[in-house]
Motif scaffolding. Structure first.
Motif, PDB file in Angstrom:
ATOM      1  N   LEU A 109     -36.112  31.059  -2.300  1.00  0.00           N
ATOM      2  CA  LEU A 109     -36.887  31.195  -3.526  1.00  0.00           C
ATOM      3  C   LEU A 109     -38.378  31.002  -3.277  1.00  0.00           C
ATOM      4  N   LEU A 110     -39.177  31.687  -4.072  1.00  0.00           N
ATOM      5  CA  LEU A 110     -40.588  31.367  -4.238  1.00  0.00           C
ATOM      6  C   LEU A 110     -40.745  31.005  -5.706  1.00  0.00           C
ATOM      7  N   ARG A 111     -40.899  29.708  -5.989  1.00  0.00           N
ATOM      8  CA  ARG A 111     -40.970  29.243  -7.373  1.00  0.00           C
ATOM      9  C   ARG A 111     -42.416  29.290  -7.850  1.00  0.00           C
ATOM     10  N   LEU A 112     -42.627  30.033  -8.917  1.00  0.00           N
ATOM     11  CA  LEU A 112     -43.963  30.160  -9.496  1.00  0.00           C
ATOM     12  C   LEU A 112     -44.028  29.421 -10.826  1.00  0.00           C
ATOM     13  N   CYS A 113     -45.120  28.737 -11.077  1.00  0.00           N
ATOM     14  CA  CYS A 113     -45.361  28.149 -12.391  1.00  0.00           C
ATOM     15  C   CYS A 113     -46.287  29.067 -13.161  1.00  0.00           C
ATOM     16  N   TYR A 139     -50.784  37.748 -12.889  1.00  0.00           N
ATOM     17  CA  TYR A 139     -50.484  36.730 -11.891  1.00  0.00           C
ATOM     18  C   TYR A 139     -49.020  36.738 -11.478  1.00  0.00           C
ATOM     19  N   LEU A 140     -48.128  36.973 -12.437  1.00  0.00           N
ATOM     20  CA  LEU A 140     -46.713  37.028 -12.072  1.00  0.00           C
ATOM     21  C   LEU A 140     -46.429  38.227 -11.178  1.00  0.00           C
ATOM     22  N   GLU A 141     -47.052  39.353 -11.466  1.00  0.00           N
ATOM     23  CA  GLU A 141     -46.822  40.531 -10.626  1.00  0.00           C
ATOM     24  C   GLU A 141     -47.389  40.333  -9.221  1.00  0.00           C
ATOM     25  N   ILE A 142     -48.522  39.634  -9.123  1.00  0.00           N
ATOM     26  CA  ILE A 142     -49.045  39.313  -7.789  1.00  0.00           C
ATOM     27  C   ILE A 142     -48.060  38.406  -7.055  1.00  0.00           C
ATOM     28  N   GLY A 143     -47.532  37.406  -7.758  1.00  0.00           N
ATOM     29  CA  GLY A 143     -46.543  36.517  -7.147  1.00  0.00           C
ATOM     30  C   GLY A 143     -45.296  37.251  -6.717  1.00  0.00           C
ATOM     31  N   GLN A 163     -42.476  21.039  -9.219  1.00  0.00           N
ATOM     32  CA  GLN A 163     -41.722  21.905 -10.116  1.00  0.00           C
ATOM     33  C   GLN A 163     -41.859  23.370  -9.715  1.00  0.00           C
ATOM     34  N   CYS A 164     -42.824  23.656  -8.861  1.00  0.00           N
ATOM     35  CA  CYS A 164     -42.971  25.020  -8.360  1.00  0.00           C
ATOM     36  C   CYS A 164     -43.628  24.962  -6.993  1.00  0.00           C
ATOM     37  N   ASP A 165     -43.595  26.087  -6.291  1.00  0.00           N
ATOM     38  CA  ASP A 165     -44.146  26.158  -4.940  1.00  0.00           C
ATOM     39  C   ASP A 165     -45.578  26.676  -4.924  1.00  0.00           C
ATOM     40  N   ALA A 166     -45.915  27.493  -5.914  1.00  0.00           N
ATOM     41  CA  ALA A 166     -47.218  28.143  -5.900  1.00  0.00           C
ATOM     42  C   ALA A 166     -47.669  28.427  -7.323  1.00  0.00           C
ATOM     43  N   MET A 167     -48.983  28.496  -7.498  1.00  0.00           N
ATOM     44  CA  MET A 167     -49.567  28.832  -8.789  1.00  0.00           C
ATOM     45  C   MET A 167     -50.671  29.852  -8.535  1.00  0.00           C
ATOM     46  N   PHE A 222     -51.350  25.767  -3.687  1.00  0.00           N
ATOM     47  CA  PHE A 222     -50.137  25.112  -3.191  1.00  0.00           C
ATOM     48  C   PHE A 222     -50.402  23.609  -3.101  1.00  0.00           C
ATOM     49  N   ALA A 223     -49.362  22.807  -3.181  1.00  0.00           N
ATOM     50  CA  ALA A 223     -49.510  21.380  -2.905  1.00  0.00           C
ATOM     51  C   ALA A 223     -49.885  21.205  -1.434  1.00  0.00           C
ATOM     52  N   LYS A 224     -50.611  20.132  -1.136  1.00  0.00           N
ATOM     53  CA  LYS A 224     -51.178  19.961   0.209  1.00  0.00           C
ATOM     54  C   LYS A 224     -50.117  19.918   1.310  1.00  0.00           C
ATOM     55  N   ALA A 225     -48.876  19.550   0.954  1.00  0.00           N
ATOM     56  CA  ALA A 225     -47.812  19.486   1.959  1.00  0.00           C
ATOM     57  C   ALA A 225     -47.208  20.853   2.273  1.00  0.00           C
ATOM     58  N   SER A 226     -47.682  21.893   1.587  1.00  0.00           N
ATOM     59  CA  SER A 226     -47.091  23.238   1.738  1.00  0.00           C
ATOM     60  C   SER A 226     -47.953  24.149   2.594  1.00  0.00           C
TER      61      SER A 226
END
Length: 401
Positions: free
Chosen positions: A46-50, A69-73, A106-110, A234-238
């Protein structure tokens, strides 16, 4: 950008003063609902998008109009061999939204976060830039719109407490027509109540395309607080995922440009207003600007300034980050505000020894009748103390109010 514009995640179209106060109170009631893309291959990672379910042209839960943004994701996920899932979250609260979603795992990318140096500090890392977004002038196609002088003698619709309103506040030769949203600005233009609308460009472009039949020209602008690059956050750990995304973004640039055109978002050469500071990153295309609307004066060390005041408590630098992420929408980036009644650099002049007590009462209890929400349930006292330290560091002690 869907709003953190540079001060918020939501576009200005969604932030009337009353709505902002009400939505702050209702923050705890906002729900995040995960939804797996229809027909998704569950065997793929999965690629979870918020994203916000009602924030066109950026995102929508309508499968027929998913949003830019969703289409880019989705395009990124396809390149990576992943399946998209979406966590819906109403994005009214700037950096708080990022904390509640991306930083809460809650998601991987924004998609569409502002690529500026002081955004969320090291907590958020960014992809390569995907575009530049900001404000634009909208007018009849035969009207010259090459700079401020072309606005002389005209009625210009500006959104309340926005950068364009601040920019034109001291120009007596330009009649300002105050509106509460880009939608209202476009309506004023269409109804003949304004000659120009100086409003949030992505929303203006979307409305021009979907509501007004492309009848208006839209001229992007750049300058302090008018334009900045956007990227995927992305969160810094990603870091590994970010690097994967960076690896496919160059091949997606034609598709991304086509998506901007699909949603009517202007992407042409901008008109300059004042002096802008060069961005640390390069532009997406050769015709795009490389400036962030960040005032050069804002780069001075605020902690040193706070220490010089002799009475600062808290971390002024951290306070500046909170201020620019939440308060700047109304009070101006780095508390630079042309309207004296909400100019927070004049607090010391106005309240003297009562400045601190006035600050705490206002931020704790709010002033709902004037559109000021209560922040005691949103930020801790330590965070608010940092904001106060920052405000101490920028007080204008010269002259009288």
């Amino acid at each position: 950008m869907s709003c953190i514009a540079r001060n918020e995640l939501r576009t200005p179209s969604r932030n009337t003063r009353l709505e902002h106060a009400i939505r702050t109170v209702l923050l705890s009631a906002l729900l995040m609902v995960p939804a797996l893309a229809a027909g998704a291959d569950e065997t793929k990672p999965l690629l979870r998008l918020c994203a916000d379910p009602t924030n066109l042209p950026f995102s929508s839960d309508d499968p027929g109009k998913p949003g830019l943004y969703l289409e880019i994701g989705q395009a990124v996920a396809q390149k990576l061999g992943r399946t998209v899932s979406t966590n819906w979250y109403k994005s009214y609260f700037g950096k708080r939204t990022v904390r509640e979603t991306l930083l809460s795992k809650q998601c991987d990318a924004m998609v569409g976060l502002p690529l500026i140096d002081d955004f969320m500090g090291p907590a958020v890392i960014f992809s390569k830039p995907i575009a530049h977004e900001g404000y634009a002038m909208v007018g009849a196609r035969d009207r010259k719109l090459a700079g401020t002088d072309d606005l002389k003698g005209l009625r210009v619709a500006v959104q309340y407490q926005s950068t364009p309103q601040n920019l034109l506040a001291l120009r007596d030769d330009i009649q300002k027509v105050t509106v509460l949203s880009p939608e209202e600005g476009m309506a004023a233009l269409e109804q003949g109540k304004a000659d120009i609308a100086f409003i949030w460009a992505p929303v203006a472009g979307w409305l021009n395309k979907t509501t007004y039949g492309d009848k208006y020209q839209i001229v992007s602008t750049e300058g302090d607080g008018l334009l900045w690059p956007t990227a995927i956050g992305f969160a810094k750990a990603s870091g590994a995922l970010r690097d994967e995304v960076d690896g496919v973004l160059p091949s997606l640039q034609p598709e991304i440009s086509a998506l901007f055109a699909k949603y009517g978002v202007p992407n042409g050469a901008p008109v300059k207003f004042g002096q802008a500071t060069p961005a640390a990153t390069s532009s997406v295309g050769a015709s795009e600007p490389v400036t962030v609307g960040q005032a050069a004066a804002a780069e001075k060390p605020v902690q040193a300034a706070a220490a010089a005041s002799g009475d600062a408590k808290g971390d002024a630098q951290a306070g500046r980050e909170v201020f620019n992420g939440t308060c700047a929408h109304c009070h101006g980036p780095d508390a630079v505000q042309a309207e004296r009644k909400i100019d927070l650099r004049l607090l010391k002049q106005r309240y003297a020894d009562d400045m601190e007590s006035t600050f705490w009462k206002t931020v704790h209890d709010g002033r709902p009748a004037k559109g000021m929400p209560a922040w005691k349930d949103v930020f801790s006292d330590d965070e608010l103390r940092n904001v106060y330290a920052y405000l101490q560091s920028v007080q204008d002690t010269g002259g009288s109010n």
